[in-house]
Write a protein that holds these residues in place. Sequence first.
Motif, mmCIF file in Angstrom:
data_model
loop_
_atom_site.group_PDB
_atom_site.id
_atom_site.type_symbol
_atom_site.label_atom_id
_atom_site.label_comp_id
_atom_site.label_asym_id
_atom_site.label_seq_id
_atom_site.Cartn_x
_atom_site.Cartn_y
_atom_site.Cartn_z
ATOM 1 N N GLU A 123 0.835 -1.206 0.000
ATOM 2 C CA GLU A 123 0.000 0.000 0.000
ATOM 3 C C GLU A 123 0.868 1.253 0.000
ATOM 4 O O GLU A 123 0.542 2.246 -0.671
ATOM 5 N N ASN A 124 1.985 1.205 0.709
ATOM 6 C CA ASN A 124 2.927 2.333 0.674
ATOM 7 C C ASN A 124 3.421 2.580 -0.748
ATOM 8 O O ASN A 124 3.548 3.725 -1.180
ATOM 9 N N LYS A 125 3.690 1.477 -1.464
ATOM 10 C CA LYS A 125 4.166 1.626 -2.838
ATOM 11 C C LYS A 125 3.074 2.195 -3.737
ATOM 12 O O LYS A 125 3.334 3.060 -4.592
ATOM 13 N N ARG A 126 1.836 1.734 -3.555
ATOM 14 C CA ARG A 126 0.732 2.219 -4.391
ATOM 15 C C ARG A 126 0.487 3.706 -4.185
ATOM 16 O O ARG A 126 0.252 4.463 -5.135
ATOM 17 N N SER A 127 0.562 4.149 -2.931
ATOM 18 C CA SER A 127 0.244 5.544 -2.619
ATOM 19 C C SER A 127 1.460 6.468 -2.715
ATOM 20 O O SER A 127 1.333 7.678 -2.527
ATOM 21 N N GLU A 128 2.620 5.894 -3.013
ATOM 22 C CA GLU A 128 3.851 6.679 -2.991
ATOM 23 C C GLU A 128 3.852 7.859 -3.964
ATOM 24 O O GLU A 128 4.220 8.975 -3.579
ATOM 25 N N PRO A 129 3.459 7.694 -5.224
ATOM 26 C CA PRO A 129 3.504 8.847 -6.141
ATOM 27 C C PRO A 129 2.666 10.030 -5.657
ATOM 28 O O PRO A 129 3.135 11.178 -5.696
ATOM 29 N N ALA A 130 1.442 9.773 -5.226
ATOM 30 C CA ALA A 130 0.575 10.863 -4.768
ATOM 31 C C ALA A 130 1.124 11.498 -3.502
ATOM 32 O O ALA A 130 1.105 12.728 -3.343
ATOM 33 N N ARG A 131 1.632 10.662 -2.595
ATOM 34 C CA ARG A 131 2.191 11.200 -1.356
ATOM 35 C C ARG A 131 3.432 12.038 -1.635
ATOM 36 O O ARG A 131 3.640 13.098 -1.037
#
Length: 549
Positions: A123-131
């Motif tokens: 989940e960290n990887k999935r949300s990384e670009p937006a974060r």
Amino acid sequence: MKPTCRLLLFTLILFTFRNESAFAQQEYYDRAMKAYEQKDFKQSATVLDLFIKAKKQNLGSNELYNSACIYAMAGESTKAFELLERLAAQFLMSNAARLEADSDLSALRQTDRWKKLIAQVNENKRSEPARTARTIRNALARAKTILKKDNGAMWGTPLWSSHLLILDTKNKIYSAQPLEDAVFQDSLWSRTLPDRTLNQSNAPQDFAGSRYAVVMTTYLADSSATLIHELFHLAQEKQVQLNGNPLNYLDGYQARELLRLEYHALREALSLARKNAPKNDMAAQLSDAVCFRKLRRALSPETADAEIDIESSEGLANYTGFRLSDRRDKFALAIKEINGRESAPTYTRTFPYATGPAYGLLFDQLGIEWRSGLNKRYNLGGIFEIRYLHNEVATDSAAFHAAANRHDYNRIHKEELDRKAIFDQKTAWFTKTLVDAPVLHARLSTDTYSRSFDMNGTFVLQDKGTVYTAIRGTDITGKNFGSFQTTNTGTADQPAGILGSPDNREFIFPLPLRTEGSKLTGPNYELLLNPGWVVKPKGDKGNLEIVKQ
């Protein structure tokens, strides 16, 4: 936790803050790692308990990961999971493949807790670009607001510049301004660069024909301090050229002892400033600091100008970042910085990051008018004597002993004697492996060569240069021999490193273990030759050198 799996940080600024004795903490960690290398995992975990208890919440990502591996190998899965979960929650670890591949963690995998950990990492990887985009936008807006408000009041020159690039560890750059061949998304321009285009470090760098302040994404959560630090450099270098080379004498026994006494006096002065104590009390501590400083500089008078240069550069950049950031307790921040730099294994280039903020903030608290633009060098000790005391600080034997007794001299003296014994052992080892043994020489053809390294991982080899245990060299011109990076730091008993010559123009490597086309692989490094460069014998003692055909 194989060496190839550990998190390696190639940064110019590395913080290690302490809760109790930083030296005791490092001793615990070194002992734990040594026991791990010897496969005594139970003993390693027992010592690690002491390290974690001492460091509390100040564990870095490397320490969290390595400690989790040790606990897993020792059969203490609960402790291992707690640290990995902190790594996922606090540092937002996003590399599930790394966790799945590391054999040290095998015992943890057949559990529901492991599945939840991997889910969080994914989940960290999935949300990384937006974060990442959100973090960058907020950081840029915050720094711009601060510097626009200052509008040059601090140094006579506005520090904000649109020539600012944010760089992540995968060579992707972000900018609020248009960039050639970039994609515009989430109010940012971004593009991924080829390897070796920019160095993985916080520093002014050349890109696409212009000079930019480059800041790593991992340094955006410090209330704008690093952004302001690098923008200060960008503005300063337009007005004055300063030497930034390490000062090797600072790793000598006497110099370290005197610098630690200076740190102690500065820490006391900053503690008084936090309490808004009388100016005379703060000035008394500063006088002690300057006494130690003058005695230290007398050990190497030929490097005094270089020391003033690096303090006017890195010291004042760090001071400016602290002073203008929106951190509330700046004195506490400066004390924390001193603690971190004092605990570093080497002082040759780390000291101004501590002394610059300390002297600068204390001068401001004392009401000294000392800043007069970016086009000059600042002798901080001399400023205090001339602008505040209107007299010179005494450095005779009586003055020194009186000051030393006020600043825990006996403890510092003993610790530095113990350190000297370790220093002598490392000197013998590095002399054996990088001077006496056959080695590979690589000399630069031009002065333009980018290098980033862990400042806390350097070691001065007297008259031979500086050993770098964690370093990346990047050829951005195509005119030098190639690029390289270290892959491991060895062990406590047999450390590994790359030797840089005193003139900063040559690198000396252990002999390569194998050559595959243009790639050389050594016991602790990988090196990629540029086209037209080859390895040839050098002399008749087994040495090699990289030369242009």
